[in-house]
Design a protein around this motif. Structure first.
Motif, PDB file in Angstrom:
ATOM      1  N   THR A   1       0.827  -1.211   0.000  1.00  0.00           N
ATOM      2  CA  THR A   1       0.000   0.000   0.000  1.00  0.00           C
ATOM      3  C   THR A   1       0.865   1.265   0.000  1.00  0.00           C
ATOM      4  OG1 THR A   1      -0.176  -0.231   2.400  1.00  0.00           O
ATOM      5  CG2 THR A   1      -1.987  -1.078   1.087  1.00  0.00           C
TER       6      THR A   1
ATOM      7  N   HIS B   1       3.921   1.619  -1.297  1.00  0.00           N
ATOM      8  CA  HIS B   1       4.508   1.791  -2.636  1.00  0.00           C
ATOM      9  C   HIS B   1       3.484   2.364  -3.616  1.00  0.00           C
ATOM     10  CE1 HIS B   1       8.090  -0.171  -1.332  1.00  0.00           C
ATOM     11  NE2 HIS B   1       7.522  -1.347  -1.163  1.00  0.00           N
ATOM     12  N   ILE B   2       2.268   1.827  -3.571  1.00  0.00           N
ATOM     13  CA  ILE B   2       1.222   2.305  -4.482  1.00  0.00           C
ATOM     14  C   ILE B   2       0.888   3.762  -4.188  1.00  0.00           C
ATOM     15  CG2 ILE B   2      -1.200   2.011  -5.147  1.00  0.00           C
ATOM     16  CD1 ILE B   2      -0.838  -0.994  -4.661  1.00  0.00           C
TER      17      ILE B   2
ATOM     18  N   VAL C   1       1.310   6.870  -6.931  1.00  0.00           N
ATOM     19  CA  VAL C   1       0.175   7.683  -7.383  1.00  0.00           C
ATOM     20  C   VAL C   1       0.403   9.155  -7.033  1.00  0.00           C
ATOM     21  CG1 VAL C   1      -2.323   8.034  -7.215  1.00  0.00           C
ATOM     22  CG2 VAL C   1      -1.400   5.726  -7.228  1.00  0.00           C
TER      23      VAL C   1
ATOM     24  N   VAL D   1      -5.873   5.482  -4.980  1.00  0.00           N
ATOM     25  CA  VAL D   1      -5.260   4.337  -4.292  1.00  0.00           C
ATOM     26  C   VAL D   1      -6.340   3.393  -3.772  1.00  0.00           C
ATOM     27  CG1 VAL D   1      -3.886   3.644  -2.280  1.00  0.00           C
ATOM     28  CG2 VAL D   1      -3.142   5.544  -3.705  1.00  0.00           C
TER      29      VAL D   1
ATOM     30  N   ILE E   1      -7.351   1.272  -6.676  1.00  0.00           N
ATOM     31  CA  ILE E   1      -6.359   0.246  -7.003  1.00  0.00           C
ATOM     32  C   ILE E   1      -6.380  -0.870  -5.967  1.00  0.00           C
ATOM     33  CG2 ILE E   1      -3.886  -0.223  -7.261  1.00  0.00           C
ATOM     34  CD1 ILE E   1      -3.626   2.703  -8.275  1.00  0.00           C
TER      35      ILE E   1
ATOM     36  N   ALA F   1       7.631   3.216 -10.132  1.00  0.00           N
ATOM     37  CA  ALA F   1       6.796   2.308 -10.933  1.00  0.00           C
ATOM     38  C   ALA F   1       7.390   0.912 -10.962  1.00  0.00           C
ATOM     39  CB  ALA F   1       6.648   2.852 -12.350  1.00  0.00           C
TER      40      ALA F   1
ATOM     41  N   SER G   1       6.742  -0.639  -7.653  1.00  0.00           N
ATOM     42  CA  SER G   1       5.324  -0.924  -7.409  1.00  0.00           C
ATOM     43  C   SER G   1       4.738  -1.954  -8.367  1.00  0.00           C
ATOM     44  CB  SER G   1       4.501   0.374  -7.518  1.00  0.00           C
ATOM     45  OG  SER G   1       4.985   1.364  -6.666  1.00  0.00           O
ATOM     46  N   LEU G   2       5.475  -2.294  -9.437  1.00  0.00           N
ATOM     47  CA  LEU G   2       4.922  -3.146 -10.486  1.00  0.00           C
ATOM     48  C   LEU G   2       4.373  -4.477  -9.973  1.00  0.00           C
ATOM     49  CD1 LEU G   2       4.347  -3.508 -13.486  1.00  0.00           C
ATOM     50  CD2 LEU G   2       6.651  -4.470 -13.739  1.00  0.00           C
TER      51      LEU G   2
ATOM     52  N   ALA H   1       3.048  -5.202  -7.165  1.00  0.00           N
ATOM     53  CA  ALA H   1       1.785  -4.947  -6.466  1.00  0.00           C
ATOM     54  C   ALA H   1       0.682  -4.580  -7.447  1.00  0.00           C
ATOM     55  CB  ALA H   1       1.974  -3.828  -5.442  1.00  0.00           C
ATOM     56  N   LEU H   2       1.019  -3.777  -8.470  1.00  0.00           N
ATOM     57  CA  LEU H   2       0.018  -3.338  -9.440  1.00  0.00           C
ATOM     58  C   LEU H   2      -0.472  -4.492 -10.314  1.00  0.00           C
ATOM     59  CD1 LEU H   2       1.631   0.028 -10.571  1.00  0.00           C
ATOM     60  CD2 LEU H   2      -0.382  -0.260  -9.129  1.00  0.00           C
TER      61      LEU H   2
ATOM     62  N   ILE I   1      -4.584  -6.272 -11.776  1.00  0.00           N
ATOM     63  CA  ILE I   1      -4.661  -6.475 -13.230  1.00  0.00           C
ATOM     64  C   ILE I   1      -4.886  -7.953 -13.533  1.00  0.00           C
ATOM     65  CG2 ILE I   1      -3.344  -6.374 -15.378  1.00  0.00           C
ATOM     66  CD1 ILE I   1      -1.960  -3.869 -14.230  1.00  0.00           C
TER      67      ILE I   1
END
Length: 425
Positions: free
Chosen positions: A73, A75-76, A80, A98, A101, A212, A215-216, A218-219, A223
């Motif tokens: 959380t 990192h995201i 953002v 956030v 996401i 980015a 955070s990748l 986590a993102l 997805i």
């Protein structure tokens, strides 16, 4: 029989009994008092839990706990912030994005508040926002979680109304994005009216790229989850299992911040949360069975259809009912008690089952913001260390975008139905 059942239920609630106890006790008394088979009490309770879609509930809770333990959380949130930049009211806008996401793995409003609430409130207060405003936008943004997949309330609604859980979860994507846009528009207006602070962060292409990359992993979780649902390769339960496996992988291999102790704590917290939810599910199933035995759903359906056969009028009536119910009844209990009663009548009147599911859950999520039983109010009160009445004052302006979102979802069925029917073709 139903009057006795409801009377005992209300008395138990007023006496301070937990909702599961109130449901189970009133059902047991009604069964014994009217000489019904006592074994039905256990049989109905167990059968209610014998549901494959319900397996997704503990798995999504575990996934959210693991990702929170990993620290994704933070990192995201930082990524953002860099992307949004230094616009006025930027940190409030970041909180909304956030929440959108993180809702892609949490599935519940209280999970979002537990994971993000302290970070959101502390960041805004540090930048000069009033604490009431910070608490208000944090609560309002948390309503996105139970609408965007994976939504635990939508999974439970699907299980009690025999609606496709996958289609209902997909139906929540566009309404969740709509809520996000309306909340961001509200913050933009308030930023101009009240001269909200600009963020102190200094974004640069290099900083965004670095964050980015960090955070990748986590993102990719939300997805992967949404992609699995949209592709049709996974149902809710399979997606939940894959998300848990992915959380363990990135926790141990990518971020290396997950320990065996943290996994154990996540499992323990998941058992505690799941046991509370499933106890309500099982006792509510017995409660609903007694009501069905007394023909309450059929009578309620006849009454609603007697008022009007216009789907829009019936939806507006159900909106009013649920907004009131949400003030006094916990959302999952409200779904389990009321959905089996009103859904058949509205389906018969021509209301699309997917639209009704989204309208139903969104109403009850707004109820989380309303006293006296609004759990989100109390959760933010705890994490922000502020009195409940101040939290209520802070959240009041954000009823505007939430109610506006509810009206759009009610008046425009395609908002809920377009995407799931598109991918099913």
């Amino acid at each position: 029989m139903s009057l006795v059942l409801l009377a005992i239920f209300i008395v138990a609630l007023l006496a301070g009994a937990p909702i599961a106890i109130a449901l189970g006790l009133s059902s047991a008394v009604a069964i014994v008092a009217f000489d019904l088979p006592i074994h039905v009490l256990v049989q109905r309770a167990v059968n209610a839990l014998d549901s494959t879609p319900l397996l997704a509930v503990p798995l999504f809770i575990l996934a959210a706990n693991l990702l929170n333990a990993i620290g994704v959380t933070t990192h995201i949130f930082d990524l953002v912030r860099l992307v949004v930049g230094r616009v006025r009211g930027a940190v409030a806008q970041v909180s909304i994005l956030v929440s959108l996401i993180f809702s892609g793995v949490s599935g519940a409003a209280l999970a979002d508040i537990g994971a993000l609430g302290k970070i959101q409130v502390d960041q805004m207060v540090a930048q000069g926002y009033r604490k009431e405003f910070a608490a208000g936008i944090t609560i309002a943004a948390a309503t996105i979680g139970p609408i965007f997949p994976p939504s635990i309330p939508l999974i439970i609604y699907a299980s009690v109304t025999n609606v496709s859980a996958v289609q209902l979860l997909v139906a929540g994507i566009v309404p969740a994005l709509l809520i996000t846009l309306f909340l961001m528009a509200q913050v933009a207006v308030m930023a101009r009216l009240y001269n909200l602070p600009r963020d102190t962060v200094r974004p640069s292409l290099r900083a965004v790229a670095q964050k980015a990359v960090l955070s990748l992993p986590a993102l990719l979780a939300p997805i992967m989850l949404i992609g699995g649902l949209l592709s049709g390769y996974f149902g809710p339960t399979e997606v939940a299992g894959v998300t848990v496996a992915y959380a363990l992988f990135i926790g141990f291999a990518a971020y290396r911040t997950l320990s065996l102790r943290a996994v154990w704590d996540s499992l323990r917290d998941t058992v505690e949360a799941t046991s509370g939810i499933l106890l309500i599910v099982s006792t509510a199933a017995v409660f609903a069975w007694v009501l069905t035995l007394d023909r309450v759903p059929a009578l309620a359906g006849d009454y609603l259809l007697g008022l009007s056969d216009n789907p829009l009028v019936l939806l507006l009536l159900v909106n009013l009912l649920l907004l009131v119910v949400g003030m006094f009844l916990e959302s999952i209990a409200a779904i389990l008690i009321i959905a089996p009663i009103v859904a058949p009548a509205l389906h018969a009147a021509g209301v699309d089952p997917l639209q009704l599911g989204i309208v139903f859950v969104l109403n009850l999520m707004i109820g989380l913001l309303t006293p006296p039983v609004g759990m989100s109010l109390y959760m933010v009160s705890i994490v922000a260390k502020m009195p409940v009445h101040s939290v209520v004052r802070g959240v009041m302006p954000f009823f505007i975008p939430l109610v506006l979102s509810l009206l759009v979802v009610t008046l425009v069925p395609a908002v809920s139905t377009w995407l799931p029917y598109l991918i099913s073709q």
